[in-house]
Design a protein around this motif. Structure first.
Motif, PDB file in Angstrom:
ATOM      1  N   ILE A 134       8.097   3.574   8.144  1.00 15.30           N
ATOM      2  CA  ILE A 134       7.483   3.453   6.818  1.00 15.30           C
ATOM      3  C   ILE A 134       7.294   4.801   6.125  1.00 15.30           C
ATOM      4  O   ILE A 134       6.835   4.849   4.990  1.00 15.30           O
ATOM      5  N   LYS A 135       7.681   5.879   6.783  1.00 12.19           N
ATOM      6  CA  LYS A 135       7.451   7.228   6.260  1.00 12.19           C
ATOM      7  C   LYS A 135       7.983   7.404   4.834  1.00 12.19           C
ATOM      8  O   LYS A 135       7.290   7.899   3.963  1.00 12.19           O
ATOM      9  N   ASP A 136       9.215   6.999   4.595  1.00 10.96           N
ATOM     10  CA  ASP A 136       9.837   7.225   3.284  1.00 10.96           C
ATOM     11  C   ASP A 136      10.013   5.948   2.475  1.00 10.96           C
ATOM     12  O   ASP A 136      10.809   5.908   1.538  1.00 10.96           O
ATOM     13  N   MET A 137       9.281   4.905   2.835  1.00  9.64           N
ATOM     14  CA  MET A 137       9.450   3.621   2.140  1.00  9.64           C
ATOM     15  C   MET A 137       8.437   3.482   1.014  1.00  9.64           C
ATOM     16  O   MET A 137       7.288   3.877   1.150  1.00  9.64           O
ATOM     17  N   SER A 138       8.874   2.874  -0.085  1.00  8.45           N
ATOM     18  CA  SER A 138       7.922   2.534  -1.132  1.00  8.45           C
ATOM     19  C   SER A 138       7.163   1.283  -0.687  1.00  8.45           C
ATOM     20  O   SER A 138       7.604   0.564   0.211  1.00  8.45           O
ATOM     21  N   ARG A 139       6.029   1.040  -1.303  1.00  7.23           N
ATOM     22  CA  ARG A 139       5.237  -0.141  -0.963  1.00  7.23           C
ATOM     23  C   ARG A 139       6.047  -1.417  -1.235  1.00  7.23           C
ATOM     24  O   ARG A 139       5.991  -2.365  -0.471  1.00  7.23           O
ATOM     25  N   LYS A 140       6.816  -1.394  -2.318  1.00 10.25           N
ATOM     26  CA  LYS A 140       7.626  -2.565  -2.681  1.00 10.25           C
ATOM     27  C   LYS A 140       8.684  -2.849  -1.610  1.00 10.25           C
ATOM     28  O   LYS A 140       8.884  -3.993  -1.204  1.00 10.25           O
ATOM     29  N   ALA A 141       9.358  -1.806  -1.128  1.00 11.13           N
ATOM     30  CA  ALA A 141      10.377  -1.970  -0.076  1.00 11.13           C
ATOM     31  C   ALA A 141       9.730  -2.463   1.218  1.00 11.13           C
ATOM     32  O   ALA A 141      10.299  -3.303   1.922  1.00 11.13           O
ATOM     33  N   PHE A 142       8.521  -1.965   1.507  1.00  9.39           N
ATOM     34  CA  PHE A 142       7.816  -2.395   2.708  1.00  9.39           C
ATOM     35  C   PHE A 142       7.430  -3.866   2.605  1.00  9.39           C
ATOM     36  O   PHE A 142       7.592  -4.633   3.552  1.00  9.39           O
ATOM     37  N   PHE A 147       8.322  -9.646   4.024  1.00  5.10           N
ATOM     38  CA  PHE A 147       8.735 -10.976   3.573  1.00  5.10           C
ATOM     39  C   PHE A 147       9.988 -11.438   4.326  1.00  5.10           C
ATOM     40  O   PHE A 147      10.047 -12.563   4.819  1.00  5.10           O
ATOM     41  N   GLU A 148      10.983 -10.544   4.429  1.00  2.00           N
ATOM     42  CA  GLU A 148      12.221 -10.894   5.142  1.00  2.00           C
ATOM     43  C   GLU A 148      11.948 -11.162   6.619  1.00  2.00           C
ATOM     44  O   GLU A 148      12.535 -12.061   7.212  1.00  2.00           O
ATOM     45  N   ILE A 181      -1.793  -1.193   7.397  1.00  2.00           N
ATOM     46  CA  ILE A 181      -1.136  -0.089   8.126  1.00  2.00           C
ATOM     47  C   ILE A 181      -0.447   0.830   7.125  1.00  2.00           C
ATOM     48  O   ILE A 181      -0.588   2.055   7.178  1.00  2.00           O
ATOM     49  N   TYR A 182       0.275   0.241   6.185  1.00  2.95           N
ATOM     50  CA  TYR A 182       0.987   1.038   5.178  1.00  2.95           C
ATOM     51  C   TYR A 182       0.000   1.889   4.387  1.00  2.95           C
ATOM     52  O   TYR A 182       0.182   3.096   4.233  1.00  2.95           O
ATOM     53  N   ASP A 183      -1.062   1.259   3.888  1.00  4.47           N
ATOM     54  CA  ASP A 183      -2.034   1.974   3.057  1.00  4.47           C
ATOM     55  C   ASP A 183      -2.738   3.090   3.824  1.00  4.47           C
ATOM     56  O   ASP A 183      -2.996   4.165   3.286  1.00  4.47           O
ATOM     57  N   LYS A 184      -3.048   2.850   5.090  1.00  7.78           N
ATOM     58  CA  LYS A 184      -3.801   3.824   5.881  1.00  7.78           C
ATOM     59  C   LYS A 184      -2.955   5.014   6.321  1.00  7.78           C
ATOM     60  O   LYS A 184      -3.412   6.148   6.338  1.00  7.78           O
ATOM     61  N   PRO A 189       2.593   9.376  -2.010  1.00 10.36           N
ATOM     62  CA  PRO A 189       1.908   8.531  -2.978  1.00 10.36           C
ATOM     63  C   PRO A 189       2.327   7.081  -2.771  1.00 10.36           C
ATOM     64  O   PRO A 189       3.482   6.792  -2.477  1.00 10.36           O
ATOM     65  N   ILE A 190       1.379   6.183  -2.901  1.00 12.08           N
ATOM     66  CA  ILE A 190       1.677   4.758  -2.708  1.00 12.08           C
ATOM     67  C   ILE A 190       2.348   4.254  -3.967  1.00 12.08           C
ATOM     68  O   ILE A 190       1.719   4.094  -5.020  1.00 12.08           O
ATOM     69  N   ILE A 191       3.645   4.054  -3.873  1.00 13.34           N
ATOM     70  CA  ILE A 191       4.452   3.610  -5.014  1.00 13.34           C
ATOM     71  C   ILE A 191       4.620   2.113  -4.896  1.00 13.34           C
ATOM     72  O   ILE A 191       5.067   1.611  -3.882  1.00 13.34           O
TER      73      ILE A 191
END
Length: 192
Positions: A134-142, A147-148, A181-184, A189-191
């Protein structure tokens, strides 16, 4: 098992079996379905390098290829089954088992791994459902990855006939837990 001797070093190097390297998606992209009097037939339209290996793959996996070509949206399920060495029959054996969705997060590598586990949190069925960094992932991609993963878990539960796992794949808790987990731990920046 075959070996080839390298000229420079004189060492023996194992030659891989291309059939083990072939993936259903690659083979399916070189096939098409034909309607015949006896039903549907998978036809290989590939004549390039290793065509005989592709043909052997088609002969061995005709039913899976037919289903894959009929239902391209189920591609993730067929790829997961291939990676985890599962078939429709082996999945059915897990119908009555108490299975859960397992989440493992490593804060150092920022890797999130999800899979199907038993009550003892022992990974079952071979391959993970999701293994991402998740290091280089946007929130949307995560969120899309979650979902997938949940869709894949639901498809596996359906193929098994396992109602308990199916309920688990639909719960809000998994999505909430992974989002926390992503937010913490996401440093950038959380995109959205």
């Amino acid at each position: 098992m075959e070996f080839r001797q390298e000229l420079e070093t004189g060492l023996l190097k194992q030659i891989g079996n291309i059939e083990n390297e072939l993936k259903i998606k690659d083979v399916a992209s070189k096939c098409r379905l034909l309607k015949t009097e006896n039903g549907l037939k998978v036809e290989l339209s590939y004549t390039g390098p290793n065509a005989s290996k592709y043909l052997q793959y088609v002969e061995k996996h005709r039913e899976e290829l037919t289903n894959y070509l009929l239902h391209p949206d189920d591609a993730d399920l067929y790829e997961w089954m291939e990676t985890s060495h599962q078939t429709s029959l082996t999945l059915k054996k897990h119908e009555k088992e108490k299975l859960i969705l397992y989440v493992n997060f490593d804060p150092e590598t920022m890797n999130v791994l999800t899979g199907i586990a038993d009550e003892n949190v022992t990974m079952k069925l071979g391959a993970p459902l999701m293994n991402i960094c998740i290091k280089d992932m946007s929130r949307k991609a995560f969120k899309l990855s979650i979902f997938e993963m949940l869709l894949l878990a639901d498809e596996i539960a359906l193929a098994m006939g396992n109602e308990e796992l199916r309920k688990m794949a639909n719960i809000e808790m998994v999505k909430t837990y992974l989002s926390e987990i992503y937010d913490k731990f996401h440093e950038g920046p959380i995109i959205d």
